[in-house]
Design a protein around this motif. Structure first.
Motif, mmCIF file in Angstrom:
data_model
loop_
_atom_site.group_PDB
_atom_site.id
_atom_site.type_symbol
_atom_site.label_atom_id
_atom_site.label_comp_id
_atom_site.label_asym_id
_atom_site.label_seq_id
_atom_site.Cartn_x
_atom_site.Cartn_y
_atom_site.Cartn_z
ATOM 1 N N ASN A 80 16.012 17.895 55.678
ATOM 2 C CA ASN A 80 15.180 18.788 54.874
ATOM 3 C C ASN A 80 14.506 19.820 55.793
ATOM 4 N N VAL A 81 15.146 20.966 55.961
ATOM 5 C CA VAL A 81 14.637 21.995 56.873
ATOM 6 C C VAL A 81 13.495 22.758 56.202
ATOM 7 N N VAL A 134 12.437 3.201 59.929
ATOM 8 C CA VAL A 134 11.593 4.360 59.640
ATOM 9 C C VAL A 134 11.767 4.706 58.165
ATOM 10 N N TRP A 135 10.811 5.363 57.607
ATOM 11 C CA TRP A 135 10.803 5.611 56.155
ATOM 12 C C TRP A 135 10.336 7.036 55.894
ATOM 13 N N ASP A 136 10.845 7.636 54.802
ATOM 14 C CA ASP A 136 10.402 8.989 54.451
ATOM 15 C C ASP A 136 10.325 9.142 52.947
ATOM 16 N N SER A 137 9.342 9.924 52.551
ATOM 17 C CA SER A 137 9.168 10.351 51.165
ATOM 18 C C SER A 137 8.154 11.485 51.179
ATOM 19 N N VAL A 138 8.494 12.561 50.548
ATOM 20 C CA VAL A 138 7.633 13.749 50.516
ATOM 21 C C VAL A 138 7.319 14.212 51.947
ATOM 22 N N GLY A 142 14.881 12.612 51.498
ATOM 23 C CA GLY A 142 15.182 11.401 50.759
ATOM 24 C C GLY A 142 13.921 10.639 50.393
ATOM 25 N N ASN A 143 14.144 9.434 49.866
ATOM 26 C CA ASN A 143 13.026 8.596 49.453
ATOM 27 C C ASN A 143 13.401 7.142 49.736
ATOM 28 N N GLY A 144 13.068 6.716 50.954
ATOM 29 C CA GLY A 144 13.414 5.352 51.311
ATOM 30 C C GLY A 144 13.470 5.178 52.815
ATOM 31 N N PHE A 150 6.763 14.869 66.888
ATOM 32 C CA PHE A 150 7.361 14.149 65.761
ATOM 33 C C PHE A 150 6.336 13.186 65.180
ATOM 34 N N PHE A 151 6.483 12.942 63.890
ATOM 35 C CA PHE A 151 5.595 12.054 63.155
ATOM 36 C C PHE A 151 6.453 11.161 62.268
ATOM 37 N N TYR A 152 6.064 9.912 62.146
ATOM 38 C CA TYR A 152 6.865 9.032 61.297
ATOM 39 C C TYR A 152 5.969 8.129 60.453
ATOM 40 N N HIS A 153 6.577 7.635 59.387
ATOM 41 C CA HIS A 153 5.952 6.652 58.505
ATOM 42 C C HIS A 153 6.934 5.494 58.359
#
Length: 222
Positions: free
Chosen positions: A116-117, A205-209, A99-101, A144-147
């Motif tokens: 997203n495997v 937490v947030w994810d994109s790319v 996702g993106n958000g 694990f890593f997060y943004h």
């Protein structure tokens, strides 16, 4: 008188020698007749015995070859089984939130589902639930890593079954536009043990790319 006795003894000896010679000739004639009879009744006996010997040798050679083939087959089966076992021992996964958000803040603890495997060798990670279930008893490495946005609190924990094992967190900051965090752990798992990440209540937490990821692999089978 002596002369008569001598003649009588001589006559007896001659008769005995004659009888012995006749018996010897009779035996020789019988042997010849037997050989002639065998020669005429069994003309292929020698050839048959020879062919049988050849067939016996071929059979022995064939059996030896079959023995070698059987041994090679067993070796191949063992090697195939070893390959299968090695394949079963390969457990590696890596997945991103996708996702993106952002996710959160939520007023309760939430299991993060990394949809997203990227890699899932052994299919031990379930992208529908976000849970890794150990297929083999062994020692595993997880990371694990997060943004996340800097204006929100961040608190993510890795759990083994229901027990928190490690955590990564950061406080809210108005002067920091974004934050990144990570952690890792080595765990000994039994078959069926579950490992997953939770975003703790009222965090973000947030994810994109694929910025936020969950990873693990089998180090050693025990």
């Amino acid at each position: 008188m002596n002369t008569a006795v001598f003649l009588l003894v001589s006559l007896c000896c001659c008769c005995w020698l004659s009888a012995a010679q006749q018996e010897t000739k009779k035996t020789e004639n019988e042997d010849k007749e037997c050989q002639t009879s065998q020669g005429s009744c069994y003309p292929d006996l020698c050839k048959l015995l020879k062919d049988f010997g050849v067939m016996e040798e071929k059979l022995r050679t064939t059996m030896e070859k079959l023995g070698v083939m059987e041994t090679q087959l067993k070796v191949s089966e063992n090697q195939l089984e070893e390959v299968k076992n090695n394949e079963r021992r390969k457990v590696i996964f890596s997945a991103a939130l996708g996702g993106n958000g952002h996710i959160g803040p939520i007023d309760h603890d939430t299991t993060l589902i990394f949809k997203n495997v990227i890699t899932n060798i052994g299919s031990a990670y379930n992208p529908s639930t976000g849970v890794f279930a150990s297929p083999i008893a062994g020692v595993y490495y997880f990371s694990f890593f997060y943004h996340a946005g800097g204006s929100q609190t961040k608190y993510i924990s890795l759990f083994k079954n229901g027990q928190r094992m490690v955590t990564s967190s950061d406080h809210q900051s108005s002067g920091d536009g974004a934050d990144n965090g990570a952690n890792a752990v080595t765990l000994q798992l039994e078959v069926g043990d579950q490992v997953f990440l939770r975003l703790m209540a009222n965090n973000h937490v947030w994810d994109s790319v694929n910025h936020t990821t969950f990873n693990g692999f089998l180090l050693k089978q025990v």
